[in-house]
Every structure is written in C-alpha cells, then in structure tokens.
Design a protein around this motif. Sequence first.
Motif, PDB file in Angstrom:
ATOM      1  N   ALA A  16      -4.484  11.846   5.949  1.00 15.55           N
ATOM      2  CA  ALA A  16      -3.725  10.732   5.377  1.00 15.55           C
ATOM      3  C   ALA A  16      -4.537  10.147   4.235  1.00 15.55           C
ATOM      4  N   PHE A  17      -3.844   9.573   3.258  1.00 17.83           N
ATOM      5  CA  PHE A  17      -4.498   9.001   2.090  1.00 17.83           C
ATOM      6  C   PHE A  17      -3.813   7.716   1.690  1.00 17.83           C
ATOM      7  N   ILE A  18      -4.615   6.708   1.320  1.00  9.87           N
ATOM      8  CA  ILE A  18      -4.062   5.592   0.553  1.00  9.87           C
ATOM      9  C   ILE A  18      -4.219   6.016  -0.893  1.00  9.87           C
TER      10      ILE A  18
ATOM     11  N   VAL B 257       0.847  -1.195   0.000  1.00  9.09           N
ATOM     12  CA  VAL B 257       0.000   0.000   0.000  1.00  9.09           C
ATOM     13  C   VAL B 257       0.882   1.244   0.000  1.00  9.09           C
ATOM     14  N   VAL B 258       0.552   2.199  -0.845  1.00  6.61           N
ATOM     15  CA  VAL B 258       1.280   3.471  -0.925  1.00  6.61           C
ATOM     16  C   VAL B 258       0.407   4.562  -0.314  1.00  6.61           C
ATOM     17  N   ALA B 259       0.912   5.186   0.735  1.00  2.00           N
ATOM     18  CA  ALA B 259       0.121   6.182   1.464  1.00  2.00           C
ATOM     19  C   ALA B 259       0.827   7.535   1.482  1.00  2.00           C
ATOM     20  N   ALA B 260       0.055   8.567   1.754  1.00  2.00           N
ATOM     21  CA  ALA B 260       0.598   9.919   1.933  1.00  2.00           C
ATOM     22  C   ALA B 260      -0.025  10.499   3.191  1.00  2.00           C
ATOM     23  N   SER B 261       0.763  11.216   3.969  1.00  2.00           N
ATOM     24  CA  SER B 261       0.235  11.859   5.175  1.00  2.00           C
ATOM     25  C   SER B 261       0.618  13.333   5.159  1.00  2.00           C
ATOM     26  N   ALA B 262      -0.279  14.157   5.668  1.00  2.00           N
ATOM     27  CA  ALA B 262      -0.047  15.605   5.703  1.00  2.00           C
ATOM     28  C   ALA B 262       0.424  15.993   7.092  1.00  2.00           C
ATOM     29  N   ASP B 263       1.522  16.722   7.151  1.00  2.00           N
ATOM     30  CA  ASP B 263       2.097  17.148   8.422  1.00  2.00           C
ATOM     31  C   ASP B 263       1.907  18.651   8.569  1.00  2.00           C
ATOM     32  N   GLY B 264       0.951  19.056   9.419  1.00  2.00           N
ATOM     33  CA  GLY B 264       0.742  20.486   9.636  1.00  2.00           C
ATOM     34  C   GLY B 264      -0.540  21.014   9.046  1.00  2.00           C
ATOM     35  N   GLY B 265      -1.486  20.140   8.738  1.00  2.00           N
ATOM     36  CA  GLY B 265      -2.755  20.595   8.175  1.00  2.00           C
ATOM     37  C   GLY B 265      -3.449  19.457   7.457  1.00  2.00           C
ATOM     38  N   THR B 266      -4.581  19.766   6.813  1.00  3.68           N
ATOM     39  CA  THR B 266      -5.330  18.740   6.081  1.00  3.68           C
ATOM     40  C   THR B 266      -4.974  18.802   4.598  1.00  3.68           C
ATOM     41  N   PHE B 267      -5.387  17.761   3.889  1.00  9.72           N
ATOM     42  CA  PHE B 267      -5.082  17.715   2.453  1.00  9.72           C
ATOM     43  C   PHE B 267      -5.883  18.728   1.652  1.00  9.72           C
ATOM     44  N   SER B 268      -6.889  19.362   2.283  1.00  4.26           N
ATOM     45  CA  SER B 268      -7.606  20.417   1.565  1.00  4.26           C
ATOM     46  C   SER B 268      -6.683  21.591   1.266  1.00  4.26           C
TER      47      SER B 268
ATOM     48  N   GLY C  79      -7.176   6.193  -3.588  1.00  2.00           N
ATOM     49  CA  GLY C  79      -7.772   7.475  -3.196  1.00  2.00           C
ATOM     50  C   GLY C  79      -8.678   7.395  -1.984  1.00  2.00           C
ATOM     51  N   GLN C  80      -8.308   6.567  -0.991  1.00  2.00           N
ATOM     52  CA  GLN C  80      -9.110   6.465   0.238  1.00  2.00           C
ATOM     53  C   GLN C  80      -8.496   7.328   1.328  1.00  2.00           C
ATOM     54  N   GLY C  81      -9.291   8.232   1.919  1.00  2.00           N
ATOM     55  CA  GLY C  81      -8.767   9.174   2.897  1.00  2.00           C
ATOM     56  C   GLY C  81      -9.050   8.785   4.334  1.00  2.00           C
ATOM     57  N   TYR C  82      -8.200   9.313   5.218  1.00  2.00           N
ATOM     58  CA  TYR C  82      -8.353   9.121   6.657  1.00  2.00           C
ATOM     59  C   TYR C  82      -8.271  10.495   7.322  1.00  2.00           C
ATOM     60  N   SER C  83      -9.134  10.736   8.291  1.00  2.00           N
ATOM     61  CA  SER C  83      -9.051  12.001   9.028  1.00  2.00           C
ATOM     62  C   SER C  83      -8.230  11.822  10.303  1.00  2.00           C
ATOM     63  N   THR C  84      -7.708  10.608  10.509  1.00  2.00           N
ATOM     64  CA  THR C  84      -6.954  10.304  11.729  1.00  2.00           C
ATOM     65  C   THR C  84      -5.449  10.285  11.490  1.00  2.00           C
ATOM     66  N   GLY C  85      -5.023  10.778  10.337  1.00  2.00           N
ATOM     67  CA  GLY C  85      -3.601  10.913  10.075  1.00  2.00           C
ATOM     68  C   GLY C  85      -2.881   9.600   9.846  1.00  2.00           C
ATOM     69  N   LEU C  86      -1.572   9.699   9.764  1.00  2.00           N
ATOM     70  CA  LEU C  86      -0.752   8.522   9.517  1.00  2.00           C
ATOM     71  C   LEU C  86      -0.917   7.505  10.639  1.00  2.00           C
TER      72      LEU C  86
END
Length: 446
Positions: free
Chosen positions: A139-141, A97-108, A158-165
């Motif tokens: 965070a996003f897969i 699985v390839v994921a991305a996490s945002a550090d310091g805010g949301t992906f918006s 393209g599945q998102g998480y609001s709970t971060g990495l």
Amino acid sequence: MGASMTMHKGTNVAVPAGAVRVEVGRHAAPGAPDVDASALLLVAGKVRSDADFVFYNQPAHASGAVRHEGKRTAPDRVTDTLVVDFGTVEPAIDRIVVAASADGGTFSRVSGLYVRVTDAASGAELARFDSTDATVETAFILGELYLRQGAWKFRAVGQGYSTGLEGLATDFGISVDEPQQTPPAPQTPPAPQAPVTPPQPRPAAQAPAPAPSPVAAPAMPAPATPVAPPAAAPVRLTKVTLTKSAPSVSLAKQGGTSGALRVNLNWEVRKQFKGWGAKLGRAVAMHADLDLDLCALYELADGRKGVVQSLGNAFGSLTRPPFIHLDGDDRTGALSTGENMSINLDHKDLLRRVLIFVTIYEGARSFADLHATVTLQPQNGAAIDFSLDECTVPSTVCALALITNNGGDLTVQREARYLVPDRGVSPQRTIDAAYGWGMNWTPGRK
C-alpha cells in the motif's frame, strides 16, 4: 495552471479547481497485481469514523465530496479514479489522503505507478507524481490534498506500507473487519465472445508506518465539528468473490448502480494432460488455437429477447436496446485488456434478465484442462469475481452468471454450470433450453 507538473516526493503545488479527478494508474502488464485507489478524509490526522474512508467497497462519501469512480483499462495502462468536489468538503476536513493498494502482490511487481490530478471541468493536468522506488510495499500514500490559508494544495508523499490497505487504513483510525483468507487477486482482462449459432428471438428480437505525521501539516486548524455519519459496521476490504456457498450478490449493495458494468473472462490452459495418452499431441495442438467466445442472452422489460455475440456481428449497443455491448475477440485468454462485454447500468430498469455464457468456438472438445476466472467490474462499486469449477464432462458451453432485475436492483448469480449439447444441437440452443429463454435458432457462423 497551463503546463502539467511532474512532482518530486515532498513537493507541493496549488490546485486551482473547484473539483478534481485523482487518477491512480499503472502500466498494463500480464501478471501484475491489481491496483486500487482510495481516499481518507481527515480531521487533525485521523478519520472521524469509518464513513470517512472512500474505496471500492464504500464508493462515495456521505457529503458527496469524494467519490470512487472506478477502473478504466486501456491497451497501455490501467487506471482507478477518485473525484473530489472541494465545494462539498465539510469544514472540519483539512486533509484528503490519496492511497493505492496492491491486490495480489507487492508494488515491486507494478510498473509505471503514478498519481495524476486533473481539473474535473477542463481536464487540464494540475499535478503528477510518479512512484519509482517500491519494493515490498503493498500500500502507498501517493499524495494528499490539503487546505492552506483557505486554498487547496496537493503534496506528493510516496510513503509505503508493507501491511497493505488494512494496515494503512487502521493507522488512520479505520475499523477493519477482515476475514482470514485472502481473496484471489482479480485480473483485468479478456472477455471472449461468440457462438456457433445466432438466435432469432420469438418476441421481435434482435439477433444480432503509523499515521504519517501529516507529511506537512496544513496551516489551517481543523474546526472541531460535525461528525460524519458512522458506518454501519467495520469496513470490509475484501472484494466480492462468489462461491457455491455464497453464489449471489446485489449490485446496489456493492455500489454498482450506474455507469458501465464490465464483464471479463480470462483463462489459461492447464499444463497437465495426464490420461490423454496417445491423444496428448493432439490435445496440445488443439489448445494452441483455442477460441472461447463470451456471449449473453437477454430479455428486456418489454419482453423482447435476443443474443449478444460476435457471430453475425450481433455485438449489441450500450446506448440503445439491449444496452449490452461486446467488443473484441481474444484468442489467448492472456491477462491483458482482452475481450470485454459491458452492460449499461443507467438503463438497468429496462433489463429483465441477462445470462452471460461462454462457448468453445474452436480449438478444444471441452472445457477440461482450462482454468477460467470471471470478473464483473462495476464502474462504481466493488469488483465481483469467481472461478469456474474444474470441468469433468464433455462440455462446449458454460453458463457463467445470471443477472436478474429484482425491483430495480440487479442481482448477480454465479452459475458456473457446464452443459453438454446433444448431438447436432448448438451451444446456444442448449443454453436456451436449460434456462427457458424460448427463442428460435438457425445455424450460423462467424
């Protein structure tokens, strides 16, 4: 596969390559959260142990199959890259699985988020998925590499998480050891440089959502097999922030043993100028044209000493001594690509010590009313950052970090030490005296 392929959510494509680079990228924009790439190696939808999680604080899988290669900053984008070698993926692993996490805010607040898969050998683009519908996710897969009938394929998720990495990793079976406080979001920007006087070193120096149901389960059953070596302790997701109470860190322990170590300095002018009284107008005018310069004193293993700075075009070199290079001259401190200094860790054995410091070249009489953050980003491994304390003395030079070679491992020590030059004494000579570098200095200018 000749032409590149932009994918829609849920679609998949064959990946005809022995190894691939998986690039997670975004537009470079002031104030945008940092974005980190990570990978989870799965057996039937879960990790076997915490060792199956590859990210900035755990940059390589024990099998060698997945490696976190680190960040790259270009004028228009910032990328974080993973390398996957299919030839060394253990038979038990059926999905990565390839994921991305945002550090310091949301992906918006992140624009242009994408994942791109390229052939590691030829560089040909095999697949690309652009994520455009982010809102509150942290965070996003973005996608997954999976086995089907003995061949690897890539699916856009393209599945998102609001709970971060942390939430994403936990859903896949990772044990997370996370402290209470959230680390400051590191920015990726400038690293000013330059001093008011170049040195001529004594020793012949050079001056110069629960675990997603495999959004499409692989057709190949996962053989129940080898268990990856267990991680020593629950993984730490926090990046490394140096403080007065914990001022130093080993680069090796953070995975920073090779490639380029990039040093960034960014700053902003504090808005309040209380107490300046009649000097207020002058203070604002001065700050408007502020020029901070990032510099480094170095001592090589053979005893040679010198300085890297913009003054005298002593920008150094990454491929020959001193294996330190400075580029650019940023006068804004803005959160952009800015000014960078890089240290070649492939030649770390030839370095004895490096002192990174900053001077005010023009535009202010001291560091008061400035807020600055220093970030050291190894090509491999966790970012190291710290903020400078508030300056309460008339300082025009500040020692930022001292990097020392300890038996082949480089230790980064937070200095954050403001110095006040004596009348007629240059910032460089002041730093030299404070740290006992022992160089001869002559006046110079940019």
